[in-house]
Scaffold this active site. Sequence first.
Site, PDB file in Angstrom:
ATOM      1  NE  ARG A  76     -28.077  70.853 -58.836  1.00  0.00           N
ATOM      2  CZ  ARG A  76     -27.184  71.476 -58.076  1.00  0.00           C
ATOM      3  NH1 ARG A  76     -26.347  72.337 -58.621  1.00  0.00           N
ATOM      4  NH2 ARG A  76     -27.124  71.241 -56.782  1.00  0.00           N
TER       5      ARG A  76
ATOM      6  CE  LYS B  90     -34.099  77.430 -40.610  1.00  0.00           C
ATOM      7  NZ  LYS B  90     -32.657  77.647 -40.712  1.00  0.00           N
TER       8      LYS B  90
ATOM      9  CG  ASP C  81     -39.627  79.523 -38.683  1.00  0.00           C
ATOM     10  OD1 ASP C  81     -39.279  78.408 -38.228  1.00  0.00           O
ATOM     11  OD2 ASP C  81     -39.274  80.593 -38.171  1.00  0.00           O
ATOM     12  CG  HIS C  82     -38.604  73.425 -39.137  1.00  0.00           C
ATOM     13  ND1 HIS C  82     -37.419  74.016 -39.517  1.00  0.00           N
ATOM     14  CD2 HIS C  82     -38.346  72.819 -37.942  1.00  0.00           C
ATOM     15  CE1 HIS C  82     -36.501  73.773 -38.610  1.00  0.00           C
ATOM     16  NE2 HIS C  82     -37.027  73.054 -37.645  1.00  0.00           N
TER      17      HIS C  82
ATOM     18  CE  LYS D  47     -39.575  71.973 -34.024  1.00  0.00           C
ATOM     19  NZ  LYS D  47     -39.460  70.511 -34.110  1.00  0.00           N
TER      20      LYS D  47
ATOM     21  CD  GLU E 270     -29.251  72.534 -32.991  1.00  0.00           C
ATOM     22  OE1 GLU E 270     -29.617  71.593 -33.716  1.00  0.00           O
ATOM     23  OE2 GLU E 270     -28.708  73.559 -33.423  1.00  0.00           O
TER      24      GLU E 270
ATOM     25  CG  ASP F  81     -28.746  77.509 -38.335  1.00  0.00           C
ATOM     26  OD1 ASP F  81     -29.238  77.250 -39.449  1.00  0.00           O
ATOM     27  OD2 ASP F  81     -28.575  76.650 -37.458  1.00  0.00           O
TER      28      ASP F  81
ATOM     29  CG  HIS G 246     -36.200  78.334 -36.096  1.00  0.00           C
ATOM     30  ND1 HIS G 246     -37.002  78.287 -37.221  1.00  0.00           N
ATOM     31  CD2 HIS G 246     -35.202  77.449 -36.324  1.00  0.00           C
ATOM     32  CE1 HIS G 246     -36.504  77.420 -38.074  1.00  0.00           C
ATOM     33  NE2 HIS G 246     -35.414  76.909 -37.558  1.00  0.00           N
TER      34      HIS G 246
ATOM     35  CE  LYS H 195     -25.789  73.794 -35.077  1.00  0.00           C
ATOM     36  NZ  LYS H 195     -26.783  72.791 -35.520  1.00  0.00           N
TER      37      LYS H 195
ATOM     38  CE  LYS I 207     -33.357  67.961 -30.687  1.00  0.00           C
ATOM     39  NZ  LYS I 207     -32.858  68.940 -31.680  1.00  0.00           N
TER      40      LYS I 207
END
Length: 509
Positions: free
Chosen positions: A66, A172, A201-202, A206, A240, A259, A264, A360, A365
Amino acid sequence: MAVDTRLQPDENPLIEGLERLPVPATTLVIFGATGDLAHRKLLPALYNLAHEGALPERFKLIGIARREKEHDDFRDETRASIVQYSRREPDSDVLNGLLEHVDYIPSNFDDPAGYQALAEALDKLDAEAGQPLNRDYYLSTAPEFFPVIIQQLKAAGLHRHDEVDVRCIVEKPFGTDLSSARSLQQVVSDVFRERQVFRIDHYLGKETVQNVMAFRFANMMFEPIWNRNFIDHIQITGAEDIGIGTRAGYYDQAGALRDLVQNHMLQLVALTCMEPPASFDADKVRDEKVKVLTAITPPDPADTVRAQYTAGTSGGEDVVGYLEEEGVPDDSRTETFAALKLEVHNWRWAGVPIYLRTGKRLARKVTEIAVQLKPVPHLAFQSQGSIGVMPNQLILTVQPNEGASLSLGAKIPGSRMRIRPVNMEVLYGSAFMSQSPEAYERLILDAMRGDATLFTRNDEVDAQWSIIDPILEAWHGDADGALPTYESGTAGPSEADRLIGPEREWRKL
């Protein structure tokens, strides 16, 4: 007649199997090209593909967003993104070559004039290339714009082409619950055929996630024991150590369950528990994953845990609690930690609990799949100074250190028979002497090739939401009870320990 088996001068036996699969000439259109995802992931991924010579010879990139800006301004921003976030230091010749093929169209996503400008730009690029190019539309926008963009593409006649492939790549989240996911799918299916749709779905991009199938189906030692007769339980962790940062607007509406678990983690469950496909064809792999997901019934609310982080210490620094984060309502009941106990109701997995946890502000991690075998029945090894025979564990680490380890019982050197666990470990970086590509590099390349193996199909998405929806309803219906909490920098709430215990315990974070 004798056959000459000598190598020809241009042959190299060391590169056998490393040849690249062809990628057709493509124009990639990124909607939301000035957003954070494009800035941090997509544009650097395209550079690394160009660096490795993986992009097609005829490749064009059109960014749509935009904000008003000129082509050169967008190219400068693209350069800055690549310099800052590429996994390798950019080569100026490669980067300049890529930027020559980058254009920009400023437009609101609901403005038909913008799609008319896009149509003209695509036709112009086809004419310059001397052939029509495949058209891949990447929706890297807020989810509310997905149906808007898809419907506008149809209205402009950009959803079909007689001579080349047209694809829609959707980020997603695909819906926020079962009803919204089905509504979005109705919009998608009215415009595109399923073979044109690539839901990202990243995690599936992997290397370690893909190696779940390799470990299972390429090694005879694992497949015979990959069932309820030998496996005690499975733990899948997505922890994480960071908070929500500046994502309060999104995260407070989503929460940990939406999330990470819905997409995932359930995909990791499917890959861990699926039957061997007849081949690694996209639909055959996804058929087996769907069978796993549809065999999972939603867990009883007693087999779920949710919690919020409070103030504590993370990374040696004092941090605030979730309710003190900027942009979070004072009365928010959004979970920053979720844990579930699931079971796959089929012959292979009946009676094997699968524990999922994500959160979180946890101790560290890590994303990993831990498969714990049943203990051996012989206990003759118990003696003073001996840890004893611990159950074998296979650990597949997705991040941050990609690799796999197998825990075995071994004798401690000395005159007595004392046992303690030792690890046989492989790290992908050192084993293959190379850096793993970013997930988006593999996924963008596969989408351009039309290979949907690592993308979720509509029935997968539907099955995933069918598991998660009842949990969301139960949690939202419990608006009066006290929400469990956990201190930042710890392993999570005590309620999670009760979920897995007393016979079992979570792996240490």
